[in-house]
Write a protein that holds these residues in place. Structure first.
Motif, PDB file in Angstrom:
ATOM      1  N   VAL A 255     -48.714 -28.280 -26.470  1.00 23.90           N
ATOM      2  CA  VAL A 255     -49.182 -29.003 -25.284  1.00 23.90           C
ATOM      3  C   VAL A 255     -48.579 -30.405 -25.241  1.00 23.90           C
ATOM      4  O   VAL A 255     -48.110 -30.866 -24.187  1.00 23.90           O
ATOM      5  CB  VAL A 255     -50.725 -29.085 -25.265  1.00 23.90           C
ATOM      6  CG1 VAL A 255     -51.208 -30.069 -24.200  1.00 23.90           C
ATOM      7  CG2 VAL A 255     -51.312 -27.702 -25.015  1.00 23.90           C
ATOM      8  N   MET A 256     -48.583 -31.095 -26.375  1.00 22.26           N
ATOM      9  CA  MET A 256     -48.019 -32.448 -26.400  1.00 22.26           C
ATOM     10  C   MET A 256     -46.532 -32.429 -26.054  1.00 22.26           C
ATOM     11  O   MET A 256     -46.048 -33.274 -25.280  1.00 22.26           O
ATOM     12  CB  MET A 256     -48.248 -33.092 -27.769  1.00 22.26           C
ATOM     13  CG  MET A 256     -49.673 -33.596 -27.942  1.00 22.26           C
ATOM     14  SD  MET A 256     -49.895 -34.660 -29.389  1.00 22.26           S
ATOM     15  CE  MET A 256     -50.086 -33.407 -30.649  1.00 22.26           C
ATOM     16  N   GLN A 257     -45.818 -31.484 -26.601  1.00 18.74           N
ATOM     17  CA  GLN A 257     -44.387 -31.403 -26.307  1.00 18.74           C
ATOM     18  C   GLN A 257     -44.144 -31.071 -24.844  1.00 18.74           C
ATOM     19  O   GLN A 257     -43.204 -31.583 -24.229  1.00 18.74           O
ATOM     20  CB  GLN A 257     -43.733 -30.385 -27.237  1.00 18.74           C
ATOM     21  CG  GLN A 257     -43.704 -30.858 -28.689  1.00 18.74           C
ATOM     22  CD  GLN A 257     -43.310 -29.779 -29.681  1.00 18.74           C
ATOM     23  OE1 GLN A 257     -43.421 -28.581 -29.393  1.00 18.74           O
ATOM     24  NE2 GLN A 257     -42.856 -30.179 -30.856  1.00 18.74           N
ATOM     25  N   ASP A 258     -45.021 -30.222 -24.266  1.00 11.05           N
ATOM     26  CA  ASP A 258     -44.900 -29.917 -22.842  1.00 11.05           C
ATOM     27  C   ASP A 258     -45.138 -31.151 -21.978  1.00 11.05           C
ATOM     28  O   ASP A 258     -44.619 -31.245 -20.857  1.00 11.05           O
ATOM     29  CB  ASP A 258     -45.907 -28.831 -22.446  1.00 11.05           C
ATOM     30  CG  ASP A 258     -45.523 -27.455 -22.973  1.00 11.05           C
ATOM     31  OD1 ASP A 258     -44.362 -27.284 -23.409  1.00 11.05           O
ATOM     32  OD2 ASP A 258     -46.386 -26.552 -22.965  1.00 11.05           O
ATOM     33  N   HIS A 259     -45.926 -32.106 -22.501  1.00 12.96           N
ATOM     34  CA  HIS A 259     -46.213 -33.346 -21.766  1.00 12.96           C
ATOM     35  C   HIS A 259     -45.245 -34.469 -22.137  1.00 12.96           C
ATOM     36  O   HIS A 259     -45.469 -35.634 -21.777  1.00 12.96           O
ATOM     37  CB  HIS A 259     -47.658 -33.796 -22.036  1.00 12.96           C
ATOM     38  CG  HIS A 259     -48.677 -33.009 -21.274  1.00 12.96           C
ATOM     39  ND1 HIS A 259     -49.060 -31.728 -21.619  1.00 12.96           N
ATOM     40  CD2 HIS A 259     -49.408 -33.324 -20.153  1.00 12.96           C
ATOM     41  CE1 HIS A 259     -49.975 -31.293 -20.774  1.00 12.96           C
ATOM     42  NE2 HIS A 259     -50.203 -32.230 -19.876  1.00 12.96           N
ATOM     43  N   GLY A 260     -44.212 -34.141 -22.872  1.00 14.67           N
ATOM     44  CA  GLY A 260     -43.209 -35.146 -23.232  1.00 14.67           C
ATOM     45  C   GLY A 260     -43.656 -36.102 -24.312  1.00 14.67           C
ATOM     46  O   GLY A 260     -43.073 -37.182 -24.475  1.00 14.67           O
ATOM     47  N   ILE A 261     -44.679 -35.743 -25.068  1.00 17.20           N
ATOM     48  CA  ILE A 261     -45.170 -36.581 -26.167  1.00 17.20           C
ATOM     49  C   ILE A 261     -44.436 -36.188 -27.442  1.00 17.20           C
ATOM     50  O   ILE A 261     -44.475 -35.026 -27.857  1.00 17.20           O
ATOM     51  CB  ILE A 261     -46.691 -36.413 -26.360  1.00 17.20           C
ATOM     52  CG1 ILE A 261     -47.431 -36.830 -25.078  1.00 17.20           C
ATOM     53  CG2 ILE A 261     -47.193 -37.220 -27.554  1.00 17.20           C
ATOM     54  CD1 ILE A 261     -48.906 -36.486 -25.096  1.00 17.20           C
ATOM     55  N   ASP A 262     -43.759 -37.143 -28.044  1.00 14.89           N
ATOM     56  CA  ASP A 262     -42.962 -36.858 -29.231  1.00 14.89           C
ATOM     57  C   ASP A 262     -43.847 -36.743 -30.467  1.00 14.89           C
ATOM     58  O   ASP A 262     -44.670 -37.601 -30.759  1.00 14.89           O
ATOM     59  CB  ASP A 262     -41.933 -37.972 -29.459  1.00 14.89           C
ATOM     60  CG  ASP A 262     -40.968 -37.629 -30.587  1.00 14.89           C
ATOM     61  OD1 ASP A 262     -41.339 -37.792 -31.764  1.00 14.89           O
ATOM     62  OD2 ASP A 262     -39.850 -37.188 -30.287  1.00 14.89           O
TER      63      ASP A 262
END
Length: 333
Positions: A255-262
């Motif tokens: 989910v974080m990666q889908d939201h552009g969170i590294d």
């Protein structure tokens, strides 16, 4: 397929003699016993385990009750049991309790109907008194991943409080002061104990973990996704996420990666269990190693030992402690 009558005829002995040899009974001479066994091997005779159980009142089986058949954690548990049973030529009877009282109860009772006297039971919903009663009834009854003081010598368990403390302490040592937690929504000991350890670590460091920074969901990847979405929706700030298990961590990471969170530069993640999935996340998941395969092997050894007539060893405890496995999902601030 050869029958017991075929063996008796070929060996020139009675059916009773062949039965005694099959069931390791007395009143058979060494030479006769060896001759019967040789003929059994030559004819490819295989004893009927159910029939043998009726004669001996014992089963050459070890029963295993786990929570879920599809969970990789429980697959590892079953494999640990199998490493022991394979060496002792014992078959496994596997049943799922589904973290529900009636299902767990039915799973144990079904094994009893099969005359199983050695059991490794993962029970999270049955009360202590019920499990103590089973321990008094079943010679080889052993609990795994649970501790009951009254039957401590039948319990193989993990110190989850220490596990929670270790994961929080590691994040704090890396400079993280703003922590969040995604945890299992099941009303069982494990999530509560891990939270207790986490709160102990934050308190010792002069930090807090507000309830608003904790999300509960199913302890799988889908639950991790949902819990992470809920945390992000609140807009709260955190730099490290502690997950109840590796599956929830993997779902949250996606989910974080889908939201552009590294990960880990913006948010670090720590899992729990160290199942195979942890090695194949990207980045590879830092986690707490739960030595479940080792624990399961120990539980199987105890169950078979006690079922064979050896009394549970008084005063012993079989507690295990998780250890941190450092990979790539935690960054130092």
């Amino acid at each position: 397929m050869a029958t017991i009558k075929d063996i008796a005829q070929a060996a020139g002995v009675s059916l009773a003699t062949v039965s005694r040899v099959i069931n390791d009974g007395p009143k058979v001479g060494a030479k006769t016993r060896e001759r019967v066994k040789t003929i059994m091997k030559e004819l490819g005779y295989r004893p009927n385990a159910n029939a043998r159980a009726l004669v001996t009142q014992r089963s050459a089986s070890l029963g295993v009750v786990i929570a879920e058949l599809h969970d990789p954690f429980f697959a590892t548990l079953a494999h640990g049991v199998e490493t022991v049973t394979r060496k002792q030529n014992v078959q496994i009877l596997l049943s799922a309790g589904s973290i529900a009282r009636e299902t767990e109860l039915k799973a144990i009772e079904t094994l009893l109907e099969h005359r199983v006297e050695a059991m490794v039971v993962h029970s999270k919903t049955l009360d202590d008194d019920t499990l103590i009663a089973f321990a008094n009834q079943i010679p080889g009854f052993v609990l795994i991943n649970r501790y009951i003081p009254a039957i401590a010598n039948r319990c193989v368990w993990l110190d989850n409080v220490t596990g929670g403390r270790l994961m929080a302490e590691y994040a704090i040592r890396q400079g993280h002061e703003h922590l969040a937690l995604i945890s299992s929504h099941y009303q069982i000991d494990d999530p509560a104990q891990r939270l207790e350890g986490i709160r102990l670590a934050t308190s010792n460091a002069g930090l807090t973990l507000p309830d608003s920074m904790i999300e509960y969901a199913t302890p799988d990847q889908e639950g991790g996704e949902l819990a992470m979405q809920n945390l992000l929706a609140t807009g709260t700030h955190f730099t490290a996420l502690l997950a109840y298990n590796d599956a929830m961590a993997a779902g949250a990471m996606a989910v974080m990666q889908d939201h552009g969170i590294d990960v880990p530069e913006q948010v670090s993640i720590i899992g729990y269990d160290d199942v195979l999935l942890a090695k194949y996340c990207r980045p590879k998941l830092t986690t707490l190693r739960y030595p479940i395969e080792m624990m399961a092997a120990k539980a199987a050894e105890l169950a078979l030992k006690y079922a064979s007539g050896t009394a549970p060893e008084e005063g012993l405890t079989f507690k295990y402690t998780p250890t941190i496995v450092k990979r790539d999902s935690v960054a130092r601030l």
